[in-house]
Scaffold this active site. Structure first.
Site, short mmCIF file in Angstrom:
data_model
loop_
_atom_site.label_atom_id
_atom_site.label_comp_id
_atom_site.label_asym_id
_atom_site.label_seq_id
_atom_site.Cartn_x
_atom_site.Cartn_y
_atom_site.Cartn_z
N ASP A 50 -47.06 -81.69 -32.15
CA ASP A 50 -45.98 -80.75 -32.42
C ASP A 50 -45.72 -79.89 -31.18
OD1 ASP A 50 -44.37 -79.34 -34.77
OD2 ASP A 50 -45.22 -77.75 -33.51
N TYR A 55 -41.83 -73.75 -26.03
CA TYR A 55 -43.26 -73.68 -25.66
C TYR A 55 -43.47 -73.92 -24.16
CZ TYR A 55 -44.12 -74.18 -30.73
OH TYR A 55 -44.13 -74.04 -32.10
P1 NDP Z 1 -53.26 -71.69 -35.67
O1 NDP Z 1 -53.30 -71.15 -37.04
O2 NDP Z 1 -53.33 -73.15 -35.46
O3 NDP Z 1 -54.45 -70.98 -34.87
C1 NDP Z 1 -54.72 -71.22 -33.53
C2 NDP Z 1 -55.86 -70.30 -33.11
O4 NDP Z 1 -57.05 -70.61 -33.85
C3 NDP Z 1 -56.22 -70.44 -31.64
O5 NDP Z 1 -56.57 -69.17 -31.18
C4 NDP Z 1 -57.44 -71.37 -31.66
O6 NDP Z 1 -58.30 -71.09 -30.55
C5 NDP Z 1 -58.10 -70.97 -32.96
N1 NDP Z 1 -58.83 -72.09 -33.60
C6 NDP Z 1 -58.37 -73.34 -33.83
N2 NDP Z 1 -59.28 -74.09 -34.46
C7 NDP Z 1 -60.37 -73.31 -34.63
C8 NDP Z 1 -61.64 -73.52 -35.20
N3 NDP Z 1 -61.98 -74.68 -35.73
N4 NDP Z 1 -62.53 -72.47 -35.19
C9 NDP Z 1 -62.18 -71.29 -34.65
N5 NDP Z 1 -60.99 -71.02 -34.10
C10 NDP Z 1 -60.08 -72.02 -34.08
O7 NDP Z 1 -51.97 -71.02 -34.95
P2 NDP Z 1 -50.72 -71.53 -34.11
O8 NDP Z 1 -49.84 -70.37 -33.94
O9 NDP Z 1 -51.11 -72.22 -32.86
O10 NDP Z 1 -50.01 -72.57 -35.08
C11 NDP Z 1 -50.26 -73.95 -35.03
C12 NDP Z 1 -49.09 -74.73 -34.48
O11 NDP Z 1 -47.92 -74.53 -35.28
C13 NDP Z 1 -48.63 -74.28 -33.08
O12 NDP Z 1 -49.50 -74.68 -32.05
C14 NDP Z 1 -47.24 -74.85 -33.04
O13 NDP Z 1 -47.30 -76.24 -32.75
C15 NDP Z 1 -46.76 -74.57 -34.46
N6 NDP Z 1 -46.04 -73.27 -34.56
C16 NDP Z 1 -44.73 -73.30 -35.00
C17 NDP Z 1 -44.00 -72.14 -35.14
C18 NDP Z 1 -42.61 -72.22 -35.63
O14 NDP Z 1 -41.90 -71.19 -35.60
N7 NDP Z 1 -42.15 -73.36 -36.09
C19 NDP Z 1 -44.56 -70.82 -34.78
C20 NDP Z 1 -45.94 -70.88 -34.36
C21 NDP Z 1 -46.63 -72.06 -34.28
P3 NDP Z 1 -58.47 -72.06 -29.27
O15 NDP Z 1 -57.17 -72.73 -28.99
O16 NDP Z 1 -58.87 -71.08 -28.19
O17 NDP Z 1 -59.58 -73.01 -29.59
#
Ligand code: NDP
Length: 286
Positions: A50, A55
């Site tokens: 995604d 981004y």
């Molecule tokens: P998430 O809910 O996926 O959380 C991501 C965070 O959680 C990061 O800080 C990551 O840290 C941490 N994390 C991930 N897995 C673990 C784990 N197993 N244990 C502990 N910490 C963890 O948030 P997002 O905002 O990234 O949402 C996911 C995706 O949704 C985005 O990447 C994007 O593709 C999409 N999105 C779409 C939007 C829209 O408006 N349509 C808006 C926002 C997001 P680290 O990376 O440091 O490991």
């Protein structure tokens, strides 16, 4: 359908298959990091990526797809999103061309309108959405996109679209996690055969220390991230967890060997609002 691994799919209303967990790429812009993390995800078995024009990583995602030697392009499901400033008929067509070029792809699997109401178009959002959707329909009919949909749409935005178009959206990607269950929008979408995808399925990290979730996760010998992802799947929702950490990318995929029981599902389904971004799709200023 019960999902057993990362390449098991939901079926969209137009019969296109979409792998049941997507790999999120928001906030990852460093070229090397994008390539490394996507390669890791593909090696683990993720088949769905995604991204979005906003981004600022589509070129890197494109490199990652092209340079991987594990799967062919056809085995991957690639989603991108039209950014707000590009809403409108001609501007959508131009933005789509740029997205495709940056990703070095011949077609997209899924293209979404990123937000329903955009800066400067609050009053005429209906026109803006419909002009954009006409361009989506054209690209879809030309087979440049296998499925089209929306993101952050509430039922009243979906009603505008559905009342005025030939093609219903196949997906709605919304902010959704335990503590923000969006039940009204989910119900509306599921009734209308629109697949719901969950962005921020871990509450953007904010839900990971929630005491209720910690206690439930412990019972299943899983961590809270795995519980959140599994909860989405058991509600027929497609989660998009993001991580740049190899061990987490792997553990976020390790969710097929347990089942949350009905009682725990209900506890999670009915958790009070907590940990959301606070963004209201009718009132964003970007
Ligand atoms: P998430 O809910 O996926 O959380 C991501 C965070 O959680 C990061 O800080 C990551 O840290 C941490 N994390 C991930 N897995 C673990 C784990 N197993 N244990 C502990 N910490 C963890 O948030 P997002 O905002 O990234 O949402 C996911 C995706 O949704 C985005 O990447 C994007 O593709 C999409 N999105 C779409 C939007 C829209 O408006 N349509 C808006 C926002 C997001 P680290 O990376 O440091 O490991």
């Amino acid at each position: 359908m019960k999902m057993n691994n990362l390449s098991d799919c939901y079926t969209l209303s137009n019969s296109v298959e979409i792998p049941c967990i997507g790999y999120g790429t928001f906030k990852v812009t460093d070229n090397e990091l994008v390539i490394k993390t996507i390669q890791t995800a593909i090696n683990i078995g993720y088949r769905h990526i995604d991204t979005a024009a906003i981004y600022d990583n589509e070129k890197s995602v494109g490199h990652a797809i092209k340079s991987n030697n594990v799967v062919s392009r056809e085995e991957l499901f690639i989603t991108s999103k039209l950014w707000n400033s590009e809403q409108g008929y001609e501007s959508t067509l131009a933005a789509f061309d740029k997205t495709l070029k940056d990703l070095q792809l011949k077609y997209l699997d899924l293209y979404l309108i990123h937000w329903p109401v955009v800066k400067g178009h609050k009053e005429d959002c209906q026109k803006s959405i419909m002009d954009t959707w006409r361009a989506f329909e054209k690209l879809y009919k030309e087979d440049k996109i296998r499925a089209i949909g929306v993101s952050n749409f509430l039922p009243h935005h979906l009603n505008i679209l559905m009342a005025n178009s030939e093609t219903k959206p196949m997906v709605n990607q919304i902010e959704l996690h335990p503590g923000q269950n969006q039940s009204e929008t989910v119900l509306f979408c599921q009734k209308n055969n629109i697949l719901v995808e969950a962005w921020g399925p871990l509450g953007q990290g904010k839900m990971l220390n929630n005491p209720t979730l910690k206690e439930i996760a412990k019972k299943y010998n899983k961590n809270v991230a795995q519980l959140c992802i599994r909860w989405s799947l058991q509600n027929n929702i497609l989660p998009l967890p993001k991580s740049v950490t190899s061990s987490r990318i792997s553990e976020n995929a390790n969710v097929f060997d347990f089942e949350i029981n009905n009682k725990d599902m209900e506890i999670i389904d009915t958790m009070p609002y907590s940990g959301g971004s606070g963004l209201n799709p009718d009132n964003i200023d970007f």
